[in-house]
Design a protein around this motif. Structure first.
Motif, mmCIF file in Angstrom:
data_model
loop_
_atom_site.group_PDB
_atom_site.id
_atom_site.type_symbol
_atom_site.label_atom_id
_atom_site.label_comp_id
_atom_site.label_asym_id
_atom_site.label_seq_id
_atom_site.Cartn_x
_atom_site.Cartn_y
_atom_site.Cartn_z
ATOM 1 N N ASN A 6 0.816 -1.204 0.000
ATOM 2 C CA ASN A 6 0.000 0.000 0.000
ATOM 3 C C ASN A 6 0.850 1.254 0.000
ATOM 4 N N SER A 36 -5.036 5.945 -10.042
ATOM 5 C CA SER A 36 -5.610 4.936 -9.149
ATOM 6 C C SER A 36 -5.057 3.571 -9.508
ATOM 7 N N ASP A 38 -5.774 -0.641 -8.495
ATOM 8 C CA ASP A 38 -6.601 -1.568 -7.727
ATOM 9 C C ASP A 38 -5.943 -2.933 -7.694
ATOM 10 N N SER A 116 -8.538 6.596 4.524
ATOM 11 C CA SER A 116 -8.258 5.163 4.469
ATOM 12 C C SER A 116 -9.429 4.425 5.111
ATOM 13 N N GLN A 120 -7.041 -3.455 4.533
ATOM 14 C CA GLN A 120 -6.002 -3.097 3.557
ATOM 15 C C GLN A 120 -5.337 -4.330 2.947
ATOM 16 N N ARG A 156 -9.062 -3.784 -3.331
ATOM 17 C CA ARG A 156 -8.497 -2.585 -2.690
ATOM 18 C C ARG A 156 -8.164 -1.572 -3.779
ATOM 19 N N HIS A 158 -6.541 2.210 -4.444
ATOM 20 C CA HIS A 158 -5.751 3.323 -3.913
ATOM 21 C C HIS A 158 -5.763 4.414 -4.976
ATOM 22 N N THR A 170 -6.391 11.848 -1.400
ATOM 23 C CA THR A 170 -5.902 10.471 -1.503
ATOM 24 C C THR A 170 -6.850 9.550 -0.739
ATOM 25 N N GLU A 171 -7.147 8.431 -1.319
ATOM 26 C CA GLU A 171 -7.994 7.458 -0.625
ATOM 27 C C GLU A 171 -7.499 6.032 -0.872
ATOM 28 N N THR A 172 -7.521 5.225 0.167
ATOM 29 C CA THR A 172 -7.332 3.781 0.028
ATOM 30 C C THR A 172 -8.559 3.113 0.633
ATOM 31 N N ARG A 173 -9.189 2.244 -0.149
ATOM 32 C CA ARG A 173 -10.420 1.598 0.326
ATOM 33 C C ARG A 173 -10.372 0.114 -0.005
#
Lengths: 437, 476
Positions: A6, A36, A38, A116, A120, A156, A158, A170-173
């Motif tokens: 990540n 992005s 994934d 976030s 993860q 996931r 990012h 910024t996003e991480t999901r």
């Protein structure tokens, strides 16, 4: 199994910085970029057996630029500098060859944000155990079910978005997603395909307890005794949570950019007016902590917020992007839809059925896309006939016809029972005076 | 599975194109193995009331591998094309298959070990058209509509250009490269009826080939625009269909959809193995002897079809699959696995959409074959029914029940066309409906504007003549 890290910040930052600089050097006056990536692991079931483990990654560098009020956008997944150089050159040609539009712009500066959410890393063993237990559950409890397709994945994403006004999000999901397509078969009898799904942050309960799965499995087995409708009638339509998107989707789709810019939306002059039954309160909640498919910022670069679309039947907002708002002169929405929650009512589903003189419980509408004015007709699949307050039998080859907008206005009951699909939460609703044949 | 899929972001391993990248010799692999290198490009240009509301290009490329270990499949993909990503994808796919093999034990499946080699590039021989030229084409059409179609509320013209380049190698010795472009133009006209409700109609031009090969002169479309405008005016005054079981003529667009949705899906061998109604019907008369239906691989009567498949994504040679021969259900569509299961030859129907998708059994160019009747004669033969022309979507079921949305249709009264009907839906049991076919027209129209959604979207083509049959129609 180890998974991609990540901690991609530096590489991602370098790629975005390089792309933004090349756009600036090319002469673009306003620019927006997002990058992005994934990662997905997916277990697949075919005909009741786990047959495939799929893993993989993808990525997208999205470039958007405005020059002389002309705009173009482009995306690539080859991120070498030479590819970015070529993409920027092509973008410039695309923009210069386009038409100027005063409505083109980019999002203004906003405070940066790093978000976030969700797991993860995939727990593959837990995924395998969950799916295996589900297949055992099927054999033991639903022997007539044919699980044509079923998958459980961990995904996931990012992503980071920047623009030349200084936005930086910024996003991480991470989340798990289940998807099922099945029917029932006994001897020569076979039922219609049924489908459902769910999304979740954790695999903290048995697979069949997510969303409406167990309910639909029981329902599919019962459909082996499906019968034709005795005769045409006009009566009540009880819309199940699995069928709700067709009806909610018509309203939501009618208040987005395309129909409003084209001036063909049924709801174009109806803001702050009653457009549906007062029974309906509908919200879009991308920031809700229980929504695994939420989002903290929109694709046009604005921090997202929750919104109420319908408040007791009153249309409280359109779902316009910034561009759509500029083209129509209307107000931009605070989010871009999704994560829909229809507020529950006060009646038990059993009471709603008991109060139905004659009607159909609609499991799935298989029909043509409704016309812009809302007219539709389709087959009532996975559906049941109700007479004198009792469920009589599952239906075969039954057509339901009406108008989406009219049905939304004629809702007379909303259940307190709710299905949580993870990406939406819907009760059952009952509409009056619908035609069945 | 202890190897990492490093390299989410690029490293300089000398990335090459789909066509030129060196491929390791897979025939030495002990397990059945596929390797696929792929690039999908898509350009979308849209004018909405003369404004450019879409001007975008998307390129997605990468490598994927699939391995079968003791009957268990592993698949892995990476968004780069180079020696290292190929090695990683092969390794990871093997690890994934081994994970399932460890968990689930040995299954004995002997896949057909056929091999095939081909190289086909359908790129245009003409120089690439610049954006300005494409936009000028759209603007000319838009201007014609403005000048000749009064009273419109809105007009949308959308150009969709897509090219899929693939390279497939397998451990059975198959090798293939194909580059297939596709061009689609949508022209959507919208007006308001007397109740100020929107009424719309869309005309679609679609074919295999690049922009300049498919769309030569805007003026070639003027007759189509005049026709769709008149149909839109008819639809403004449309009446609801009378719900019930009716005699109808399904125009070619609809019969192609019927071929795809209602018969095609139930005879895909994975759905047959899942127990579709077709499972027990092979070899039996299932529909009218006037009906024959084929899923063509790449050509018909010497012409390349809209979605040609010259090698499938399992490296099999694509064969035309005769699904129905004069009313008799003959064959199913297969991948290697279903062919092994059902002890039938593979038909070359295994296809994947993007590099990160695994191959599934998919249709290619599915059509009902033309008959000998004239459309005018067919219309004249109906006293009370409908002529149904355009659809916006369709859906099929494991039971062979199908439905289509109808966006353009006319009443037929005493052998003559009457009023237009409002948007509606038709449905029926495919085999029952095709049993009622009494006339089949002598023409065959192909279209490839849509995607079929079966786990993944994928381009497909449908074709058909007009057919006279009986269906359920929704309405008042």
């Amino acid at each position: 199994m180890s998974q991609p890290s990540n901690h991609l910040g530096d590489t991602q930052s370098n790629t975005l910085s390089y792309a933004m600089e090349q756009l600036r050097l090319a002469g673009f006056e306003k620019t927006q970029c997002s990058l992005s990536s994934d990662y997905k692991q997916e277990l697949n079931v075919e005909n009741g057996v786990i047959t495939l483990l799929r893993s993989g990654s993808d990525r997208e560098l999205y470039l958007s630029g405005i020059i002389d009020q002309k705009k173009a956008s482009l995306s690539i997944n080859d991120l070498r500098n030479s590819s970015i150089d070529a993409a920027v050159a092509e973008l410039l040609l695309m923009a210069k060859g386009s038409e100027a539009d005063d409505a083109y712009t980019i999002a203004p500066a906003q405070p940066s944000g790093v978000f976030s959410t969700g797991p993860q890393q995939a727990d593959l063993e837990a995924m395998y155990d969950s799916l295996t237990a589900f297949l055992t559950h099927l054999k033991q409890n639903h022997p007539n079910i044919v699980m044509t397709e079923c998958s459980l994945d961990y995904t996931r994403i990012h992503s980071r978005m920047v623009n030349s006004n200084g936005i930086d999000f910024t996003e991480t999901r991470g989340n798990y997603n289940g998807c099922l397509l099945f029917n029932a078969k006994s001897g020569h009898d076979i039922t219609s395909l049924n489908s459902t799904g769910f999304t979740t942050f954790t695999l903290d309960k048995p697979f069949h307890q997510f969303g409406s799965i167990e309910q639909l499995l029981r329902s599919s087995e019962a459909e082996l005794q499906a019968q034709l409708l005795p005769e045409k009638f006009t009566g009540d339509l009880i819309i199940t949570p699995d069928a709700m998107d067709d009806f909610i989707g018509f309203l939501v789709g009618s208040v987005t950019d395309a129909p409003l810019i084209a001036n063909i939306s049924l709801y174009k002059d109806k803001l702050h007016e009653t457009v549906t039954s007062p029974c309906l309160t509908l919200k879009s909640l991308p920031l809700d902590s229980t929504m695994p498919n939420g989002y903290p910022f929109t694709s046009d670069g604005f921090k997202a917020d929750n919104l109420t679309l319908l408040n007791n039947g009153v249309l409280e907002s359109f779902l316009l992007t910034d561009y759509g708002a500029r083209k129509t002169g209307l107000k931009k929405a605070v989010n871009e839809g999704g994560c829909m929650v229809l507020e529950p009512g006060k009646q038990a589903l059993t009471d709603i059925i008991a109060s139905t003189q004659e009607g159909v419980i609609l499991g799935h509408l298989s029909g043509g896309a409704p016309a812009d004015k809302g007219d539709f007709s389709g087959i009532a699949k996975n559906s049941y006939y109700v007479k004198d307050g009792q469920i009589q039998f599952p239906l075969a080859e039954t057509m339901v016809s009406g108008n989406m907008a009219t049905i939304l206005r004629s809702i007379v009951a909303v259940s307190k029972d709710v299905v949580d699909f993870g990406d939406s939460r819907y009760p059952w609703v009952k509409a009056a005076k619908v035609s069945f044949s | 599975m202890d190897e990492s899929l490093n390299g989410i972001f690029p490293q300089d391993y000398g990335a090459m194109t789909v066509k030129d990248q060196p491929i390791p010799d897979l025939t030495t692999q002990s397990l059945y193995t596929e390797l696929r290198l792929q690039e999908n490009t898509r350009q979308i240009l849209q004018l909405m009331n003369a404004d450019v509301t879409s001007n975008s290009v998307e390129t997605v490329s990468g490598v994927s591998a699939r391995v079968c270990d003791q009957g268990q499949w592993g698949f892995a993909s990476l968004p780069e094309i180079n020696d290292r990503s190929i090695e990683q994808a092969l390794q990871e796919a093997g690890n994934n298959a081994a994970f399932l093999a460890r968990q689930q034990g040995r299954q004995s499946v002997r896949l057909p070990d056929s091999s095939f080699s081909v190289s086909k590039d359908l790129s245009s021989q003409q120089p690439a058209a610049p954006l300005e030229q494409k936009l000028a084409f759209l603007k000319t059409i838009d201007h014609y509509i403005q000048e000749n179609c009064s009273g419109l509320e809105s007009r949308i013209i959308r150009l969709h250009l897509e090219t899929i380049s693939k390279r497939i190698h397998t451990s059975t010795g198959s090798q293939g490269f194909t580059r297939i472009p596709r061009t689609i133009l949508y022209i959507c006209l919208i007006t308001n009826n007397d109740q100020q409700e929107p009424v719309e109609l869309t005309h679609i031009v679609s074919d295999c080939g690049e922009y300049k090969d498919v769309l030569t002169e805007p003026s070639n479309l003027y007759a189509d625009i005049d026709k769709i405008y008149q149909q839109l005016l008819d639809k403004k005054e449309a009446v609801p269909a009378s719900a019930g079981y009716k005699e109808v003529i399904l125009d070619s667009e609809l019969s192609g959809l019927l071929a795809h949705e209602a018969i095609g899906h139930p005879v895909e061998a994975d759905l047959v193995l899942a127990g579709s109604v077709a499972a027990e019907l092979q070899g039996k008369m299932v529909v009218s002897p006037l009906v024959s239906m084929v899923d063509f691989a790449h050509s018909y009567n010497g012409e390349t079809l809209p979605v040609p498949v010259f090698i499938d994504d399992e490296g099999c040679e694509p064969e035309d699959t005769v699904l129905i021969d004069q009313g008799r259900l003959t064959s199913f569509m297969h991948n290697r696995y279903s062919a092994a299961q059902l002890k039938q030859p593979p038909s070359g129907n295994a296809r994947a959409f993007k590099y990160f998708d695994e191959p599934l059994i998919r249709m290619r160019n599915t059509a009902i074959l033309p008959g000998h009747d004239r459309l005018e004669t067919m219309i004249a033969s109906i006293d009370d029914g409908y002529y149904l022309i355009k659809s916006n979507n369709g859906e099929a079921d494991a039971t062979a029940e199908f439905m289509f949305g109808i966006t353009l249709g006319y009443e037929i009264k005493n052998g003559k066309l009457g009023r237009a009907i409002q948007d509606t839906t038709i449905s029926g049991m495919a085999f029952d409906v095709l049993n009622t076919v009494t006339m089949v027209s002598d023409d065959l129209h192909w279209e490839c504007s849509g995607y079929c959604g079966k786990k993944q979207n994928i381009p497909v083509a449908c074709g058909g003549p007009a057919i006279k049959c009986k269906v359920h129609i929704g309405g008042e």
